[in-house]
Design a protein around this motif. Structure first.
Motif, PDB file in Angstrom:
ATOM      1  N   ASN A  41      36.658  29.748  54.512  1.00 43.09           N
ATOM      2  CA  ASN A  41      37.763  30.699  54.448  1.00 43.09           C
ATOM      3  C   ASN A  41      38.127  31.049  53.018  1.00 43.09           C
ATOM      4  O   ASN A  41      37.772  30.337  52.071  1.00 43.09           O
ATOM      5  CB  ASN A  41      39.004  30.119  55.139  1.00 43.09           C
ATOM      6  CG  ASN A  41      38.836  30.027  56.644  1.00 43.09           C
ATOM      7  OD1 ASN A  41      37.893  30.583  57.203  1.00 43.09           O
ATOM      8  ND2 ASN A  41      39.744  29.330  57.298  1.00 43.09           N
ATOM      9  N   ILE A  42      38.837  32.142  52.885  1.00 42.12           N
ATOM     10  CA  ILE A  42      39.442  32.509  51.614  1.00 42.12           C
ATOM     11  C   ILE A  42      40.949  32.617  51.825  1.00 42.12           C
ATOM     12  O   ILE A  42      41.420  32.835  52.945  1.00 42.12           O
ATOM     13  CB  ILE A  42      38.899  33.848  51.073  1.00 42.12           C
ATOM     14  CG1 ILE A  42      39.131  34.976  52.095  1.00 42.12           C
ATOM     15  CG2 ILE A  42      37.433  33.730  50.723  1.00 42.12           C
ATOM     16  CD1 ILE A  42      38.723  36.359  51.598  1.00 42.12           C
ATOM     17  N   LEU A  43      41.704  32.436  50.746  1.00 46.41           N
ATOM     18  CA  LEU A  43      43.149  32.602  50.817  1.00 46.41           C
ATOM     19  C   LEU A  43      43.490  33.932  50.165  1.00 46.41           C
ATOM     20  O   LEU A  43      43.147  34.188  49.005  1.00 46.41           O
ATOM     21  CB  LEU A  43      43.872  31.462  50.100  1.00 46.41           C
ATOM     22  CG  LEU A  43      45.402  31.470  50.231  1.00 46.41           C
ATOM     23  CD1 LEU A  43      45.821  31.287  51.681  1.00 46.41           C
ATOM     24  CD2 LEU A  43      46.025  30.386  49.355  1.00 46.41           C
ATOM     25  N   VAL A  44      44.162  34.785  50.931  1.00 49.11           N
ATOM     26  CA  VAL A  44      44.497  36.130  50.471  1.00 49.11           C
ATOM     27  C   VAL A  44      45.996  36.250  50.266  1.00 49.11           C
ATOM     28  O   VAL A  44      46.785  35.868  51.138  1.00 49.11           O
ATOM     29  CB  VAL A  44      44.023  37.190  51.491  1.00 49.11           C
ATOM     30  CG1 VAL A  44      44.462  38.592  51.063  1.00 49.11           C
ATOM     31  CG2 VAL A  44      42.511  37.131  51.665  1.00 49.11           C
ATOM     32  N   LYS A  45      46.371  36.751  49.111  1.00 45.27           N
ATOM     33  CA  LYS A  45      47.761  37.105  48.862  1.00 45.27           C
ATOM     34  C   LYS A  45      47.923  38.566  49.268  1.00 45.27           C
ATOM     35  O   LYS A  45      47.339  39.464  48.660  1.00 45.27           O
ATOM     36  CB  LYS A  45      48.122  36.921  47.386  1.00 45.27           C
ATOM     37  CG  LYS A  45      49.558  37.305  47.089  1.00 45.27           C
ATOM     38  CD  LYS A  45      49.870  37.224  45.604  1.00 45.27           C
ATOM     39  CE  LYS A  45      51.308  37.644  45.347  1.00 45.27           C
ATOM     40  NZ  LYS A  45      51.637  37.694  43.914  1.00 45.27           N
ATOM     41  N   ASN A  46      48.695  38.811  50.301  1.00 42.53           N
ATOM     42  CA  ASN A  46      48.818  40.157  50.839  1.00 42.53           C
ATOM     43  C   ASN A  46      49.585  41.085  49.910  1.00 42.53           C
ATOM     44  O   ASN A  46      50.550  40.687  49.253  1.00 42.53           O
ATOM     45  CB  ASN A  46      49.517  40.120  52.198  1.00 42.53           C
ATOM     46  CG  ASN A  46      48.584  39.721  53.316  1.00 42.53           C
ATOM     47  OD1 ASN A  46      47.430  40.162  53.349  1.00 42.53           O
ATOM     48  ND2 ASN A  46      49.055  38.901  54.243  1.00 42.53           N
ATOM     49  N   ILE A  47      49.145  42.341  49.887  1.00 43.48           N
ATOM     50  CA  ILE A  47      49.803  43.390  49.117  1.00 43.48           C
ATOM     51  C   ILE A  47      50.383  44.451  50.057  1.00 43.48           C
ATOM     52  O   ILE A  47      51.530  44.856  49.917  1.00 43.48           O
ATOM     53  CB  ILE A  47      48.825  44.022  48.115  1.00 43.48           C
ATOM     54  CG1 ILE A  47      48.358  42.959  47.102  1.00 43.48           C
ATOM     55  CG2 ILE A  47      49.473  45.208  47.385  1.00 43.48           C
ATOM     56  CD1 ILE A  47      47.264  43.429  46.166  1.00 43.48           C
ATOM     57  N   SER A  80      44.674  40.354  47.495  1.00 43.98           N
ATOM     58  CA  SER A  80      43.767  39.775  46.505  1.00 43.98           C
ATOM     59  C   SER A  80      43.411  38.347  46.894  1.00 43.98           C
ATOM     60  O   SER A  80      44.233  37.604  47.441  1.00 43.98           O
ATOM     61  CB  SER A  80      44.413  39.791  45.122  1.00 43.98           C
ATOM     62  OG  SER A  80      45.615  39.047  45.115  1.00 43.98           O
ATOM     63  N   VAL A  81      42.181  37.964  46.595  1.00 44.61           N
ATOM     64  CA  VAL A  81      41.708  36.604  46.870  1.00 44.61           C
ATOM     65  C   VAL A  81      42.250  35.680  45.778  1.00 44.61           C
ATOM     66  O   VAL A  81      42.010  35.899  44.597  1.00 44.61           O
ATOM     67  CB  VAL A  81      40.174  36.556  46.912  1.00 44.61           C
ATOM     68  CG1 VAL A  81      39.694  35.120  47.170  1.00 44.61           C
ATOM     69  CG2 VAL A  81      39.632  37.499  47.979  1.00 44.61           C
ATOM     70  N   GLY A  94      40.163  36.952  42.687  1.00 48.44           N
ATOM     71  CA  GLY A  94      40.386  38.214  42.004  1.00 48.44           C
ATOM     72  C   GLY A  94      39.908  39.419  42.773  1.00 48.44           C
ATOM     73  O   GLY A  94      40.322  40.556  42.491  1.00 48.44           O
ATOM     74  N   ASN A  95      39.015  39.203  43.757  1.00 49.44           N
ATOM     75  CA  ASN A  95      38.556  40.311  44.586  1.00 49.44           C
ATOM     76  C   ASN A  95      39.705  40.873  45.413  1.00 49.44           C
ATOM     77  O   ASN A  95      40.619  40.139  45.817  1.00 49.44           O
ATOM     78  CB  ASN A  95      37.460  39.853  45.551  1.00 49.44           C
ATOM     79  CG  ASN A  95      36.110  39.742  44.884  1.00 49.44           C
ATOM     80  OD1 ASN A  95      35.967  39.999  43.695  1.00 49.44           O
ATOM     81  ND2 ASN A  95      35.106  39.342  45.661  1.00 49.44           N
ATOM     82  N   PHE A  96      39.627  42.159  45.710  1.00 49.23           N
ATOM     83  CA  PHE A  96      40.517  42.759  46.700  1.00 49.23           C
ATOM     84  C   PHE A  96      39.742  42.861  48.010  1.00 49.23           C
ATOM     85  O   PHE A  96      38.574  43.253  48.022  1.00 49.23           O
ATOM     86  CB  PHE A  96      40.977  44.142  46.265  1.00 49.23           C
ATOM     87  CG  PHE A  96      41.846  44.130  45.036  1.00 49.23           C
ATOM     88  CD1 PHE A  96      43.098  43.532  45.056  1.00 49.23           C
ATOM     89  CD2 PHE A  96      41.405  44.710  43.860  1.00 49.23           C
ATOM     90  CE1 PHE A  96      43.897  43.512  43.930  1.00 49.23           C
ATOM     91  CE2 PHE A  96      42.193  44.702  42.722  1.00 49.23           C
ATOM     92  CZ  PHE A  96      43.450  44.099  42.759  1.00 49.23           C
ATOM     93  N   VAL A  97      40.399  42.506  49.107  1.00 48.23           N
ATOM     94  CA  VAL A  97      39.747  42.556  50.416  1.00 48.23           C
ATOM     95  C   VAL A  97      40.712  43.132  51.450  1.00 48.23           C
ATOM     96  O   VAL A  97      41.935  43.013  51.333  1.00 48.23           O
ATOM     97  CB  VAL A  97      39.280  41.161  50.890  1.00 48.23           C
ATOM     98  CG1 VAL A  97      38.191  40.606  49.991  1.00 48.23           C
ATOM     99  CG2 VAL A  97      40.453  40.193  50.996  1.00 48.23           C
TER     100      VAL A  97
END
Length: 345
Positions: A41-47, A80-81, A94-97
């Protein structure tokens, strides 16, 4: 950058379609979230978070019968990851997903790395393609079996899914009809290439189809239900395909998500098809269709309308859901999460 001690998310605390009254913003340990990050998994900070008509169906347990509150709500987001699992090789910090996942209405969310789609920037237009757009693309292709030189009808055409269905059908060389409820929506749909827009507040939907399209519809993308569904079925051409994406007219009523009856004899004589479309069944096909829509958007041939109502923060998600169901919304509705101290990492 500092690591937050806590993060917040929106949860359903009761079962029901009254989204505002059955949901609550809750606070949780960020440290526990990080420790529980799965290896894949990745942790995403939502925008930005995407709002869908069916958000109320999830709180009403229509998609997951037997689910017990509290449970996380929301379907999609872009962000962003900020962390990656030990076995993740296709994503980096740093990636956007953009992603689709039950429980997206949160400041941070764990997402399976293989289902997160990299995007060049956290633009809300990408969220508009993630659930609504991909639903239209897949439904037209697999359920609608769309070719060219066909007559395609899209109900609720000015909505998140409808706006994409109209354009994809037109780009494929079809005659496209869209229904909507205001002059502003008529102008929007005409600007997207819709050949005939029916404002059902001013025109009789059934009479327009009967008079102007006596041969019937080859494909119908139907989102409304009730009388709209029956009118569409009555005007389906020989070998026509009616694809049910939802029944939004019933979502916020008592009980929520009511279905419509079909007389099979009405289908038999004309070799007609009525089928449902539910996105999870088509997940393997999502990446290819997303890449195609990204390409069309980059070329300027696919326009994505995001209505900016200024909704900010988890507390305003209920406002956004209610606005969507007011019938006034145009295109995709999103909620933006603020950059506050608590949520920084």
């Amino acid at each position: 950058m500092s690591t937050p001690q806590t993060y917040r998310k929106l949860q359903a605390i009761a079962i029901g379609s009254d989204f505002r009254n059955v949901t609550k913003v809750t606070e949780h340990s960020f440290d526990e979230l990080i420790k529980s990050l799965g290896p894949k998994n990745i942790l995403v900070k939502n925008i930005h978070l995407g709002i869908n008509a069916s958000d109320v169906n999830y709180t009403n347990a229509k998609y997951t019968p037997g689910i017990v509150p509290p449970f996380d709500v929301g379907f999609e987001g872009i962000g962003s990851v900020v962390a990656v699992g030990s076995e993740v090789t296709n994503q980096k910090v740093g990636n956007f997903v953009v992603y689709t996942l039950f429980g997206s209405f949160s400041e941070y969310v764990q997402v399976p790395a293989e289902t997160a789609i990299p995007v060049p920037a956290p633009n809300p237009e990408f969220v508009a393609l993630q659930t609504a757009g991909i639903t239209s693309s897949l439904a037209l292709t697999f359920s609608g079996r769309m070719t060219t030189n066909e007559t395609v009808l899209v109900t609720a055409a000015a909505g998140g899914a409808g706006q994409i269905a109209v354009q994809l059908a037109k780009l494929a060389g079809n005659h496209v009809i869209g229904t909507c409820s205001s002059d502003e929506k008529v102008a929007m749909l005409k600007g997207m290439g819709c050949d005939r827009v029916i404002n059902y507040k001013k025109e009789d939907f059934a009479q327009v189809l009967k008079k102007e399209y006596p041969r019937g519809m080859d494909i119908v993308i139907e989102c409304v239900g009730g009388e709209f569904f029956q009118t569409c079925l009555n005007n389906l051409a020989v070998c026509g395909r009616l694809v049910v994406l939802g029944s939004v007219s019933s979502y916020t009523g008592e009980g929520g998500l009511a279905g419509d009856n079909v007389n099979t004899l009405q289908l038999l004589a004309g070799s007609k098809t009525v089928c449902g479309f539910y996105l999870p069944a088509y997940f393997p096909h999502v990446p290819a269709h997303m890449m195609n829509m990204y390409k069309l958007m980059a070329e300027g041939t696919l326009k994505v309308h995001v209505e900016d109502k200024g909704y900010v923060g988890l507390e305003q998600i209920a406002d956004a859901v209610e606005y969507l169901h007011s019938g006034k919304s145009m295109g995709k509705i999103v909620v933006t999460l603020p950059e506050d101290n608590k949520s920084k990492i």
